[in-house]
Design a protein around this motif. Structure first.
Motif, mmCIF file in Angstrom:
data_model
loop_
_atom_site.group_PDB
_atom_site.id
_atom_site.type_symbol
_atom_site.label_atom_id
_atom_site.label_comp_id
_atom_site.label_asym_id
_atom_site.label_seq_id
_atom_site.Cartn_x
_atom_site.Cartn_y
_atom_site.Cartn_z
ATOM 1 N N ALA A 99 2.373 -3.482 -7.716
ATOM 2 C CA ALA A 99 1.186 -2.636 -7.862
ATOM 3 C C ALA A 99 0.378 -2.618 -6.573
ATOM 4 C CB ALA A 99 0.330 -3.135 -9.027
ATOM 5 N N ARG A 100 0.249 -3.789 -5.934
ATOM 6 C CA ARG A 100 -0.480 -3.840 -4.678
ATOM 7 C C ARG A 100 0.256 -3.066 -3.585
ATOM 8 N NH1 ARG A 100 -0.994 -9.190 -6.175
ATOM 9 N NH2 ARG A 100 0.604 -9.794 -4.677
ATOM 10 N N ALA A 101 1.585 -3.204 -3.542
ATOM 11 C CA ALA A 101 2.361 -2.482 -2.526
ATOM 12 C C ALA A 101 2.252 -0.970 -2.729
ATOM 13 C CB ALA A 101 3.821 -2.918 -2.585
ATOM 14 N N ARG A 102 2.320 -0.551 -3.993
ATOM 15 C CA ARG A 102 2.210 0.877 -4.291
ATOM 16 C C ARG A 102 0.842 1.407 -3.855
ATOM 17 N NH1 ARG A 102 0.162 3.800 -8.612
ATOM 18 N NH2 ARG A 102 1.130 5.847 -8.959
ATOM 19 N N GLY A 103 -0.213 0.633 -4.139
ATOM 20 C CA GLY A 103 -1.540 1.052 -3.731
ATOM 21 C C GLY A 103 -1.664 1.161 -2.223
ATOM 22 N N SER A 104 -1.067 0.197 -1.494
ATOM 23 C CA SER A 104 -1.134 0.227 -0.037
ATOM 24 C C SER A 104 -0.412 1.444 0.530
ATOM 25 C CB SER A 104 -0.525 -1.057 0.540
ATOM 26 O OG SER A 104 -1.261 -2.189 0.137
ATOM 27 N N TRP A 105 0.768 1.745 -0.025
ATOM 28 C CA TRP A 105 1.517 2.907 0.464
ATOM 29 C C TRP A 105 0.790 4.207 0.162
ATOM 30 C CZ3 TRP A 105 4.959 3.241 4.032
ATOM 31 C CH2 TRP A 105 5.793 2.151 4.309
ATOM 32 N N LEU A 106 0.169 4.293 -1.024
ATOM 33 C CA LEU A 106 -0.583 5.502 -1.366
ATOM 34 C C LEU A 106 -1.758 5.693 -0.415
ATOM 35 C CD1 LEU A 106 -0.641 5.481 -5.285
ATOM 36 C CD2 LEU A 106 0.520 7.116 -3.781
ATOM 37 N N VAL A 107 -2.424 4.596 -0.066
ATOM 38 C CA VAL A 107 -3.536 4.683 0.878
ATOM 39 C C VAL A 107 -3.033 5.156 2.240
ATOM 40 C CG1 VAL A 107 -5.220 3.329 2.185
ATOM 41 C CG2 VAL A 107 -5.011 3.008 -0.281
ATOM 42 N N LEU A 108 -1.921 4.573 2.724
ATOM 43 C CA LEU A 108 -1.381 4.958 4.029
ATOM 44 C C LEU A 108 -0.937 6.416 4.048
ATOM 45 C CD1 LEU A 108 0.699 1.775 4.941
ATOM 46 C CD2 LEU A 108 -1.448 2.541 5.986
ATOM 47 N N LEU A 109 -0.243 6.854 2.992
ATOM 48 C CA LEU A 109 0.214 8.245 2.932
ATOM 49 C C LEU A 109 -0.970 9.204 2.839
ATOM 50 C CD1 LEU A 109 3.305 7.937 0.551
ATOM 51 C CD2 LEU A 109 3.321 8.428 3.004
ATOM 52 N N SER A 110 -1.994 8.811 2.089
ATOM 53 C CA SER A 110 -3.182 9.658 1.967
ATOM 54 C C SER A 110 -3.894 9.789 3.308
ATOM 55 C CB SER A 110 -4.127 9.093 0.910
ATOM 56 O OG SER A 110 -3.521 9.096 -0.372
ATOM 57 N N LEU A 111 -4.016 8.670 4.034
ATOM 58 C CA LEU A 111 -4.639 8.727 5.360
ATOM 59 C C LEU A 111 -3.831 9.600 6.312
ATOM 60 C CD1 LEU A 111 -5.784 5.027 5.859
ATOM 61 C CD2 LEU A 111 -7.260 7.037 5.672
ATOM 62 N N LEU A 112 -2.499 9.473 6.281
ATOM 63 C CA LEU A 112 -1.643 10.282 7.152
ATOM 64 C C LEU A 112 -1.822 11.766 6.840
ATOM 65 C CD1 LEU A 112 0.577 10.343 9.308
ATOM 66 C CD2 LEU A 112 2.265 10.184 7.468
#
Length: 394
Positions: A99-112
């Protein structure tokens, strides 16, 4: 209501508590991310509100508040107080780690998405304005995007927004889209895409100012819940703005019409809309974006009609392609990513796109528009990047 005790988490799942001293009126905030948390008032009295819960609670000395879930937790000291906070242990299960990894990737993709897409929209707006008037362009963009997103969400079973939620979406839609985006589009009739991007890059500074004022009770009547801006974030914001200013000076950018001054109001309005969107009763998830775009687009089309805008000739294929890009990518994809970031990260991180967008805008001008970037421009880009790194560090 007052609580004597509300504890639902076994102590074995919690770390040793940390103690926090709060002066009267001071705030402590914490974003819950699914794990357990136990908050005890060991002295004085505090007021607690939690995102998504209908009732606030008051803890007096000796009482506790416990639970798990997601949302922003805000604690305000009603008098000099001390609280003990015990957070859940990290990494207990593979599910929590995923869940934490998914949240981190979503944040990174959203920022990109925000960095690249919103950086390119300045050039797209310039192309669309070749044959489309500003408010007709912006209104058509957001009405089209809002209708498409709303239809898809309803087909997937998302509930209709309530009347109260439509009202909240209207307020945010007017601040973000009509004023925030509309003033940018109007001003781009007279200023380059680089100038527009540089001016908009001041938005995080306004957001930091408003968030701090509200957190300290200086913005009378504003709803509580905004985390205070740390000293490190202030440094990052100021460094980023210094880079944006240098970018403006070294990029040979200038405004050529008094109407361009409207763009100075755009980042102020966008900052206010971003701040209030965290506390208003908006629809859940992407439906909030759809509702905001529908309301904002309708208002823009109304302004277009009242101001007498009209098409002098049929829009060019270039303008129509730019409009389609703005509707799908600039509105649906990027605005959904921005809404997710506002609810999942600190405001300084969610708004860091404003410092990257000028770099993307000028780079696209070099690659696609035949423009040249001086050494000063690239030096400014490095300073802007440093500001983003400082702001984004945890």
């Amino acid at each position: 209501m007052k609580l004597t005790s509300l504890v639902s988490e076994p102590p074995s799942r919690l770390r040793e508590p940390s103690r926090i001293e709060l002066g009267k009126g001071r705030l402590w905030t914490h974003r819950l991310r699914g794990g357990p948390l136990l908050l005890s008032c060991t002295a004085g009295a505090v007021w607690i509100t939690r995102e998504g819960e209908p009732q606030d609670v008051v803890l007096e000395a000796g009482s506790s508040y416990g639970g798990e879930g997601r949302g922003l937790l805000v604690v305000e000291a009603l008098e000099p107080a001390q609280i003990a906070v015990a957070r859940g242990e990290a990494g207990k299960t593979a599910r929590a780690a995923l869940a934490r990894a998914r949240g981190s990737w979503l944040v990174l993709l959203s920022l990109l998405a925000l960095y690249v897409i919103w950086g390119s929209t300045y050039l797209a707006v310039s192309v669309a304005l070749e044959t489309l008037p500003p408010f007709l362009l912006a209104g058509t963009r957001f009405m089209t995007a809002g209708a498409l997103l709303y239809g898809v969400l309803r087909l997937r079973g998302a509930p209709r927004p309530t009347l109260r939620q439509w009202g909240a979406a209207a307020r945010i839609g007017v601040l973000l889209l009509v004023f925030g985006n509309g003033f940018v589009v109007v001003s781009q009739q007279w200023v380059s895409s680089g100038v527009a991007a540089v001016v908009v890059s001041t938005m995080p500074l306004w957001l930091a100012l408003f968030a701090t004022a509200r957190g300290r009770g200086l913005a009378g009547g504003a709803p509580a819940g905004a985390p205070e801006v740390s000293r490190r974030e202030w440094i990052g914001l100021l460094v980023g703005f210094a880079g944006a200013a240098l970018l403006h000076l070294g990029g040979d950018l200038h405004a050529a019409h008094a109407g361009a001054l409207l763009i100075l109001l755009a980042p102020v309005s966008w900052a206010l809309g971003s701040l209030y969107s965290r506390s208003l009763p908006l629809p859940e998830g992407p439906m909030a974006v759809a509702a905001e775009m529908l309301v904002g687009g309708a208002v823009m089309l109304g302004v277009s009609a009242l101001s007498g805008e009209h098409l002098a000739a049929a829009p060019s294929s270039r303008s129509l392609l730019a409009l389609a890009y703005l509707a799908v990518f600039g509105s649906i994809v990027a605005l959904s990513a921005y809404t997710y970031l506002l609810r999942s990260t600190r405001p300084a991180i969610a708004t860091s796109y404003a410092y990257v967008n000028p770099i993307v805008a000028i780079a696209l001008g070099v690659l696609l528009g035949g423009e040249r970037a001086s050494a000063t421009t690239w030096a400014a880009a490095a300073i802007v990047g440093a500001g983003v790194v400082i702001v984004s560090r945890r």
